[in-house]
Design an enzyme around this catalytic site. Structure first.
Site, PDB file in Angstrom:
ATOM      1  N   CYS A 129       0.841  -1.210   0.000  1.00  0.00           N
ATOM      2  CA  CYS A 129       0.000   0.000   0.000  1.00  0.00           C
ATOM      3  C   CYS A 129       0.877   1.262   0.000  1.00  0.00           C
ATOM      4  O   CYS A 129       1.731   1.435   0.875  1.00  0.00           O
ATOM      5  CB  CYS A 129      -0.905  -0.001   1.221  1.00  0.00           C
ATOM      6  N   VAL A 130       0.651   2.126  -0.962  1.00  0.00           N
ATOM      7  CA  VAL A 130       1.518   3.293  -1.138  1.00  0.00           C
ATOM      8  C   VAL A 130       1.473   4.235   0.065  1.00  0.00           C
ATOM      9  O   VAL A 130       2.526   4.696   0.540  1.00  0.00           O
ATOM     10  CB  VAL A 130       1.206   4.038  -2.458  1.00  0.00           C
TER      11      VAL A 130
END
Lengths: 104, 130, 120
Positions: free
Chosen positions: B78-79
């Site tokens: 997840c960025v």
């Protein structure tokens, strides 16, 4: 039909009791699956035995991940309200039930 | 054969990361497939290439990477969680002018949409909470 | 493809964990994918709803601020556990917005109907 996945010891989290409260509220064909520190529930001691009794009254399966008992050095000789499963069994249970719901 | 999305929320130091790893191995061994691994929250630390644990400890990021590469699994980090925790790929390092990048090979940085896509398009989504 | 019924439960108190905020992010993303979402506050989770919070010094996001805007994302099914307020001696007036309540049997039913549950 839900597989309730619990990973916290009853001494540290309300996860197990909250899950049992929902299961008590409405009749179902769900089950519980205890992993990680939740497997400490199998130890025979006063607080745990009251929860064992609640699980017996629910009359729903309560599965214990064998590997998590073994790494903690806990007895595999379990009270009659529990059943042992390994990781392959855990995977199969996640498919046998409609979904897996966590309690942490 | 059923397809699974596994969401890993725990760091390599939490038991939940190794639970997810053992679960992933067991499902592959049973002939099922992994649609996606999604590393979220502290789980993104499993994608760090800088971990150097002491010799008597397992290096979970290396073990995850081996599994991902052997089975060609889609492994998404997840960025937002990654940037918050300092897990950076080459593109982000350049964009934010950071001195280095540390995303382990085999992992890919993307958004939460990949988690929801996994939920929509695989047979089971299993959360591994810390 | 039909949208999935996604139930997001927040049971943990605010400020000690980032998981409740993570739940909100999953909710907003799933809403962008036009999924059918229900949000439920259970147990200590109801503490997110207190209006007299001052999150600025915690460095953490506050879910109560986002709640009123959720309707813009077509998230209209937001509930709280019936007994959770009473147990904590919290009055309805202390909440950021009035919410419908669910009893434990109703929570069991909502849970059964969901395709996927995120329980943080």
């Amino acid at each position: 039909m839900i597989l309730h996945l619990i990973n916290k010891s009853p001494a540290k989290s309300s996860a197990l009791e909250d899950c049992i409260a929902v299961l008590q509220a409405k009749k179902s064909t769900s089950a519980m699956m205890l992993i990680e520190d939740a497997v400490y529930l199998t130890v025979s001691q006063a607080g745990n035995e009251a929860l064992h009794e609640k699980i017996r009254t629910l009359a729903l399966p309560c599965y214990i991940l064998k590997e998590d008992l073994t790494i903690r050095g806990l007895s595999l000789d379990l009270a009659d309200c529990f059943s042992l499963v390994d990781y392959a069994g855990f995977v199969q249970l996640s498919l046998d039930y409609d979904k897996v719901q966590n309690w942490s | 054969m059923q397809s699974f999305t596994l969401v890993i929320y725990g760091s390599p130091e939490s038991q939940s990361s190794s639970t997810a790893l053992n679960y992933a191995r067991a499902l592959l061994k049973s002939g099922h497939e992994i649609y996606r691994l999604f590393f979220y929250q502290d789980g993104v630390l499993n994608a760090c290439s800088f971990n150097t644990p002491t010799q008597d400890e397992e290096n979970l990021p290396v073990i995850w990477q081996t599994l991902i590469q052997e089975h060609r699994i889609d492994a998404v980090v997840c960025v937002a969680s990654a940037l918050e925790r300092g897990i950076i790929d080459a593109a982000e390092a350049e964009r934010y002018e950071l001195p280095a990048s540390n995303l382990r090979e085999g992992f890919e940085i993307s958004g939460l949409g990949q988690l929801v896509d996994g939920l929509i398009n695989s047979d089971r989504l299993i959360n591994f909470l810390p | 493809m039909n949208p999935k019924n996604i139930l997001i439960i927040i049971r943990q108190a605010p400020y000690s964990s980032t998981l409740p905020a993570a739940a909100l992010d999953i909710l907003l993303t799933a809403a962008a994918f036009e999924q059918n979402i229900t949000l439920l506050f259970m147990g200590d989770g109801v503490l997110h709803l207190l209006s007299e919070q001052n999150a600025t010094s915690s460095g953490m996001r506050n879910i109560s601020k986002a709640l009123p805007s959720l309707e813009l994302y077509e998230v209209k099914k937001i509930f709280l556990e019936e007994s959770a307020l009473h147990k904590r001696k919290i009055e309805n007036e202390e909440l950021v917005m009035p919410l419908a309540t669910l009893s434990l049997p109703e929570i069991a039913e909502v849970t059964e109907k969901a395709d996927q549950v995120f329980n943080f």
